[in-house]
Design an enzyme around this catalytic site. Structure first.
Site, short mmCIF file in Angstrom:
data_model
loop_
_atom_site.label_atom_id
_atom_site.label_comp_id
_atom_site.label_asym_id
_atom_site.label_seq_id
_atom_site.Cartn_x
_atom_site.Cartn_y
_atom_site.Cartn_z
N SER A 17 0.74 -1.19 -0.16
CA SER A 17 0.12 -0.06 -0.01
C SER A 17 0.83 1.40 -0.13
O SER A 17 1.77 1.39 -0.72
CB SER A 17 -0.90 0.15 1.37
OG SER A 17 -1.76 0.84 1.13
N ARG B 165 -11.61 6.00 10.46
CA ARG B 165 -11.27 4.79 10.39
C ARG B 165 -12.22 3.94 9.75
O ARG B 165 -12.07 2.62 9.05
CB ARG B 165 -10.88 4.27 11.91
CG ARG B 165 -10.46 2.98 12.03
CD ARG B 165 -8.76 2.78 10.99
NE ARG B 165 -8.15 1.59 11.16
CZ ARG B 165 -7.11 1.20 10.80
NH1 ARG B 165 -6.62 1.96 9.68
NH2 ARG B 165 -6.50 0.12 10.93
N ASP C 216 -9.05 -6.46 -4.36
CA ASP C 216 -8.46 -5.12 -3.68
C ASP C 216 -9.17 -3.93 -4.93
O ASP C 216 -8.72 -3.77 -6.06
CB ASP C 216 -7.09 -5.05 -3.75
CG ASP C 216 -6.31 -3.75 -3.42
OD1 ASP C 216 -7.17 -2.89 -2.90
OD2 ASP C 216 -5.20 -3.53 -3.20
N HIS D 106 -8.07 -5.20 -0.08
CA HIS D 106 -6.83 -4.53 0.05
C HIS D 106 -5.94 -4.93 1.27
O HIS D 106 -4.78 -5.31 1.28
CB HIS D 106 -6.99 -3.12 0.36
CG HIS D 106 -5.83 -1.95 0.43
ND1 HIS D 106 -5.00 -2.09 -0.62
CD2 HIS D 106 -5.45 -1.67 1.39
CE1 HIS D 106 -4.01 -1.59 -0.22
NE2 HIS D 106 -3.92 -0.82 0.82
N ASP D 107 -6.60 -5.47 2.41
CA ASP D 107 -6.12 -6.07 3.32
C ASP D 107 -5.27 -7.53 3.06
O ASP D 107 -4.47 -7.85 3.83
CB ASP D 107 -6.88 -6.39 4.57
CG ASP D 107 -7.27 -5.20 5.56
OD1 ASP D 107 -6.41 -4.46 5.50
OD2 ASP D 107 -8.01 -5.32 6.54
#
Lengths: 198, 375
Positions: free
Chosen positions: B154, B224, B319, B352-353
């Site tokens: 990232s 968040r 992602d 994405h994680d």
């Protein structure tokens, strides 16, 4: 996709003959990277491979081969015109749906293209069909219900397509096992290798 | 099967730098500290160093645990350790907290020597270039003239990319995972909503909340929550939560009904409990500004000509924050320049994680690449 053991990859030697030292080469469906490793060792090429299967991609990485995990059915979008001297597709053309499209992409991205494929017009295959069954052989080891091959064509079919699309056959070599066939290859050759241009 | 183990107990170190750092924004940091950790041993020729760059909420604590807290496992512990893909028996691995951060390196929480108060809103804008400049100085301090590899996921991947361009001779392998050569308008849009949540929180006090003894908890929490939506995939969310209800029935209230709401609240609360709001603002701006092609009329190919390293690039099919197409932009720009590159496009459901998880093919690809790096 056809299975040939590494020491029987006689198409490697033909392809190597057509590559001049230091060329930029793109290998479509590069598998474990064997051909590129061969061309790097023999011709010092700058080579990249494209492979869809992740385990083969990892094998290429382990071998230090430049490999891109891209699905060829998406074509070669992103590659520039004439980015490579040769774009090679060794024994994979029959496993791609978009045959027409990939051929034209190969000749866009490459100055020349090299393709090899199993010849479905091979006499043993004809005999098999005449006897009522789809051919199964060393070069076509799969049964009809589990084959990764999706296009079934002969050398004559392929050359007709080239003619229709204005693709020039620059060189052609045909084999039955490791024996070169010069007489009526559409009947007597099990594998054909072409060097193509515009 | 290779046996692998945790690196075990680790201890952060601190390096102080007195030479002023000129920042891309025009500001200057007169002096600063970098907090970092190292794993493994630097070899005699200092040829086995790997720098691991962190993403938005990461830190220098990449692997191992702290002696006083057995739960404090490093954020990339599944990758880094003896026998792991980034093998500390072979490599000397460094994790460093970026400037502007809130884990010990000089940032908005630190005391500004000019005022004897926390920097707060006065902390200068820092960019990926500035981070990389400061990392380079840390490398010099540790006696490393060239990194075997710089790796990041990232925003960390953007730092790795920046390294290969601005310190081309100091890095042999650039390893860029789940990243992009620049943010899209949509990426920036999400960042701006997150920032507005913080900036509009009454407890933000223009960035000087430290003096008021408060934290803009509500803004941080919202930022968040929004971020987490973009880190997961639609599939992953459907699999993990679906439409499952917290209380087994529709309550017709604005409290938590669905499990996904509960998850986002939990993640938001946890984050707001430790992360610094100013760091969040600065870091998202650093993301927005990152664009190595900016000085090349947007031509990434031209921008990449400087690179000398070999590259490993990985993306994940689910992602949607930095989808595979974004990695391919980078890939084709690198190939234009004739760089050596390996690219994997991994089928991993976690969005994405995924880059933080230990998908078998993903780790096999990293292991294969690292095993080929000569030290």
């Amino acid at each position: 996709m056809v299975s040939l053991t590494q020491d029987s990859r006689f198409d490697f030697d033909i392809i190597t003959r057509w590559i001049t030292p230091g060329e930029r080469v793109l290998d479509l469906g590069c598998g474990d990277g064997d051909l590129l490793a061969h061309l790097i060792a023999e011709r010092g090429v700058k080579g990249y491979g494209i492979e869809r299967d992740v385990e083969r991609v990892v094998a290429c990485i382990a071998a230090g081969i430049n490999v891109l995990q891209i699905d060829l059915e998406q074509g070669l979008a992103g590659f520039e015109d004439a980015q490579f001297d040769h774009v090679i597709m060794s024994l994979s053309l029959q496993a791609v749906h978009n045959t027409d499209g990939i051929l034209s992409e190969m000749l866009r991205v490459g100055r020349e293209a090299v393709v090899s494929f199993p010849n479905f017009g091979y006499w043993r295959h004809r005999v098999s069909i005449a006897e009522g069954h789809m051919p199964v052989s060393d070069i076509l080891p799969y049964e009809w219900f589990n084959t990764p091959n999706v296009r079934f064509f002969t050398m004559a079919d392929f050359e007709l397509l080239c003619q229709k699309r204005g693709i020039t056959v620059l060189q052609r070599v045909a084999f039955d096992e490791d024996r070169e066939i010069t007489t009526d290859p559409n009947n007597y050759a099990s594998v054909a290798i072409y060097r193509l241009g515009r | 099967m290779t046996t692998s183990a945790s690196i075990g107990i680790v201890t952060p170190q601190r390096a102080h730098f007195d030479t002023p750092l000129a920042l891309k924004s025009g500001g200057v940091l007169p002096a600063y500290d970098l907090v970092f950790e190292t794993y493994g041993t630097l070899n005699a020729t200092a040829s086995n160093a790997v720098l691991v760059c962190h993403a938005l909420s990461g830190s220098h604590h990449v692997a191992g645990i702290y002696a006083d807290d057995p739960k404090s496992v490093g954020w990339w512990d599944n990758l880094v350790g003896p026998g792991k893909p980034l093998d500390t028996n072979k490599f000397f691995v460094i994790g460093v907290n970026n400037l502007g951060g809130c884990y010990g390196s000089t940032g908005p929480k630190s005391i500004n020597p000019a005022t004897d108060k926390p920097w707060g809103a006065d902390f200068p804008f820092v960019t990926v270039d500035d981070w990389v400049d400061s990392h380079a100085r840390l490398g010099e301090r540790l006696g490393i003239s060239q990194f075997a590899a710089v790796l990041g996921g990232s925003l960390g991947g953007m730092q790795a990319l920046d390294w290969t361009l601005r310190y081309a001779d100091r890095v042999r392998h650039g390893m860029i995972v789940a990243a992009a050569p620049k943010l899209s308008a949509e990426n920036i849009a999400f960042n701006e909503v997150a920032r507005q949540a913080i900036l509009r929180d009454p407890d933000f006090h223009g960035g000087n909340y430290y003096e008021h003894g408060v934290v803009p908890v509500s803004g941080l929490r919202l930022a968040r929550m929004l971020g987490h939506i973009t880190y997961l995939s639609d599939d992953a969310m459907a699999q993990k939560f679906g439409r499952r209800l917290r209380h087994g029935e529709h309550k017709f209230h604005f409290g938590v009904d669905f499990e996904i709401e509960s998850y986002l609240h939990y993640q938001g609360d946890k984050f707001a409990g430790f992360f610094d709001a100013n760091t969040y603002l600065l870091t998202t701006k650093a993301l927005d500004y990152f664009d190595p092609a900016y000085d090349y009329d947007g031509n990434l190919q031209e921008a990449m000509v400087r690179a000398r390293a070999k590259f490993f690039i990985a993306s994940f099919t689910t992602d949607w924050r930095f989808p595979p197409e974004r990695s391919r932009e980078l890939l084709f720009a690198l190939m234009h320049g004739g760089r050596d590159v390996a690219y994997v496009e991994l089928e991993c459901a976690a969005g994405h994680d995924s880059f933080l998880l230990d998908d078998a093919h993903y780790h096999a690809a990293l292991r294969a690449y690292f095993s080929n790096i000569e030290v």
